[in-house]
Design an enzyme around this catalytic site. Sequence first.
Site, PDB file in Angstrom:
ATOM      1  CE  LYS C  80      -8.351  12.119 -19.216  1.00 22.21           C
ATOM      2  NZ  LYS C  80      -8.723  13.598 -19.247  1.00 22.21           N
ATOM      3  CB  SER C 155     -10.881  15.177 -16.810  1.00 16.81           C
ATOM      4  OG  SER C 155     -10.232  15.009 -17.742  1.00 16.81           O
ATOM      5  CB  SER C 179      -8.991  18.126 -18.295  1.00 19.24           C
ATOM      6  OG  SER C 179     -10.330  18.069 -17.847  1.00 19.24           O
TER       7      SER C 179
END
Lengths: 95, 477, 487
Positions: C80, C155, C179
């Site tokens: 990420k 997210s 998330s």
Amino acid sequence: MALTTDEVRSIAHLARIGLDEARLSELATDLSTVLELVEQMNSVDTTGVEPMAHPGSSGLRLRADAVTEENRREALQAPAPSAEDGYFLVPRVIE
Amino acid sequence: MSWEVVIGLEIHAQLATQSKIFSGASTAFGAEPNTQACAVDLGLPGVLPVMNAAAVEMAVKFALATDAEIGRTSVFARKNYFYPDLPKGYQISQMALPIVGEGKVAVMQSDGTEKVVGLTRAHLEEDAGKSVHDQFSDATGIDLNRAGTPLLEIVSEPDMRSSAEAVAYARQIHSLVRYIDICDGNMQEGSFRCDANVSIRQKGDTELGTRTEIKNVNSFRFLERAIEFEIERQIDVVEGGGTVVQETRLYDADKDETRSMRSKEEANDYRYFPDPDLPPLIVEESFIDSVRQGMPELPQARRTRFVESLGLPAADAAALTVDRQTADFFEATLDESFKPRLAANWMTGELFARMNKEDVSLDAVPVTAEQVKGMLIRMQDGTISAKTGKQVFDELWNGAASADAVIADKGLKQISDTGAIEAMVDEVLAANPGQVEEYRGGKDKLMSFFVGQVMRASKGKANPAQLNDLLKKKLEG
Amino acid sequence: MSTELHTLTLAGMQSAMQAGEVSSRELVDHSLQRIEAVNPEINAFLQVDTDGARQAADAADAVRSAGHAGPLTGLPMAHKDIFCTEGLKTTCGSRMLENFVAPYNATVVDRLNQAGMVMVGKANMDEFAMGSSNENSYFGAVGNPWNPEFVPGGSSGGSAAAVAARLVPAATATDTGGSIRQPAAFCGITGIKPTYGRVSRYGMIAFASSLDQGGVVAATAEDCALMLTAMSGFDERDSTSADVAVPDFSAGLNESIKGLRIGLPAQYFGNGLDAAVGDAVHAAVKELEALGAIVSEVELPNQHLCIPAYYVVAPAEASSNLSRFDGVRFGHRCDNPADLEDLYKRSRGEGFGAEVVRRIMIGTYTLSTGYYDAYYKKAQQIRRLISDDFDKAFESVDVVLGPTTPTTAFKRGAKTDDPVAMYLNDLYTVSANLSGLPGLSMPCGLVDGLPVGVQLVGRAFDEARILSVAHQFQQVTDWHQKMPASV
Ligand SMILES: [Mg+2]
Ligand SMILES: [Zn+2]
């Protein structure tokens, strides 16, 4: 609690975020809606409840006092938008 | 109208750690800009603070030295504001729960009396960096070497009633933090900085007046003058029908005045909240015990010991415990062959006078305690007189190795051989029959004339006590 | 090997390499090809490190030939874009960090490098991890591989979409209010948010420090266990890192769940839950009962206060954490600032997107003089109540189970104008962040062609248990094997 555009303007100033009038009034609506949501908290009496700032219960760990970092100025300053002679530069500040 | 002045001080003492409070970067003074600012000090994305154990230890030492409560659970909080020398946009400090709670310190005032000043609290926090305004033509340079340096912010009660009291208190704290070895006290380098909260009220009032805060004063002289100026200014304002505005003011040493820093004030709302990167700091009893073990003897206790077991006069004891270095120096000159008082007299007399004259501090004195001790031993055993001692001290100051070496090189050994002195006395009396007549006729003052003559003959080396005895005997006998 | 290489799980790739059927270089090249072909449609990757990945793969193959391969050596993965990677851009999905190259690695990045994993690139995300749809990325929204008109969740939407589309077998992710778990649920994969303190936060750009926790998304619980074992553990650079021994999470996967006590909070099955999602979750409960689990109801009486408390705590911390993005030492700086205030205001005004601004503003307000007690302190007290509720529940059960999200993935643009509707996506997930507990989401059904996730919450540091429950479930079901048609 409904926020006025003036209140939003002063919050934006505290947060140092530049916003035009249109966005300020948009935010007044948005933030008021969010505050309405969070004010549901008031439905419960929390008198005497110990606030919880961290999950877990361990205390702060301490590090031995030793210099472990060496000078990496060049690498650490590489992302700087403006730097000269080893200094980070900002517009002239009058004190 | 009769005004009472109320003063409280906030002192930022830079803790004498090797590394920063939350990172492993060096705290050494004077490095090239940003060469001692690591990723944590710069507040780069993703980096995290890790607490320095030595800073905690030093705060606990301070608590023990001021008889203060120790916060068994203290909490680091973020003080949020934007400034270019504050890299993260917040300062990690302590707010609701500081590591040091209420304490007190006995302050020796200039008139020799003691005043107890209350301490409200002392908390750990990180220093900010430095802005440089004169290096670039149209920009300000930011040097973050100092960012993250550990500070102990020591907050007093508003217990001081004059600038002199405030300065005496500041000096006491200055002496104390150096005594317990938690701060080098270097005010030029900013290791010890004072903020003064000053207000006035009419005598007899119990409510506090509106205060102003004078920021970052870095010498005791300036502190005194800044407070004096501020008191005058506030009295003028009030007597002129105005009211004092709560604000931050800056002391300008060149103009000898304080002026408002309202520009920096503007509606600060620091939004303190507990730092989520740092769990609460728990100080265990065992940790406090181990710090207590390592505590040096405190100035007050040492002063008492100097009077009670070394037999020094109170004034000497006070002068010799003014800081730890002086007291350590003094104790290192002691020898069982002479009374501590001999060393005390020497230090408070000769050594301090010389330091004054040359304008040097103890760490710049070129004579060691060991050398002084050697000299005092020779004074005590009669090898040299007190007067010759001054000459020996002079030579030591100029680089001589030891008192014994000076005595041997310069032939300063005192003549304590009664026969030799007697021969010289006889010679002098024989050469000055007129004066002998006059003395015996009652002119006592001539005694010093005879002493001088014999001393000259002995090149100053005659043992003065023996010489006196012999002269008296010969003239009166 | 066939062209179906990408459909292998992490564990499957590992066995194939061990059997000498495929090299790391082949796996990585295959992943790079798929990214090139598929990413333009879903925008899951912000950056692909083709050269670096190939070099790392070759190095891994050399390590394997030398007989020194570990369980993760040579396996491709993505980070990420919230994890700092030295020498490679780390944007956090923000214009603020559009060109930011960190001069250090996050601890998680170092650990997975040391374990021999090969990072092929950085995954898209909601800006500064603020969002539940991945529509808040400065670099464009991410499409859900099951149907690109729908959101992948957020997210960690880029990470989840990349795994769901089988561009990589696994990816790191972070979870502040759901998330990891919510995008895992929306994308039909497995994701675990470990206990707060289990995975170091060093070098992971902070959103809300007391809630943020790094974790992993992959196709299966087995894959999550593999990677989490390598990522976890004490880090002296993070003061909130837990000094707690890390078990080999893979080792406990096969433990039977006979006698396991599962608690269903009534509050997780009430208002707001889509009926079909509820049915899928109940069906999963039946499967677990069939495996010997004992199911009972538990009470989480303050569950309805999770979202209100969370939307005070998280923005408050964020408002302070994001102050360092001031245009002075790194990051976006506006053109020709007139003075310092102009520098701050325009740099931040231009650098931050709308949702980030919203949250900074909420946080700034709730911490300000006069409001702290009413908002921040109150939220922390409620946080305590929520945490206590879980402690109580765990006196009678071993795992708390419920839906991961109230609905399946929604259409792009459906909630962008209504922040509060968006926030309610995290209805069932934020409590684990507020209390610091480990939570896992795994696929348990499909509704109208979109995946449904079921969430397991365990006791602190009991990740092994929820991973084994999920693994046992995945031994008898095939929801985790279902893939978008495009794969
Ligand atoms: Mg302070
Ligand atoms: Zn393939």
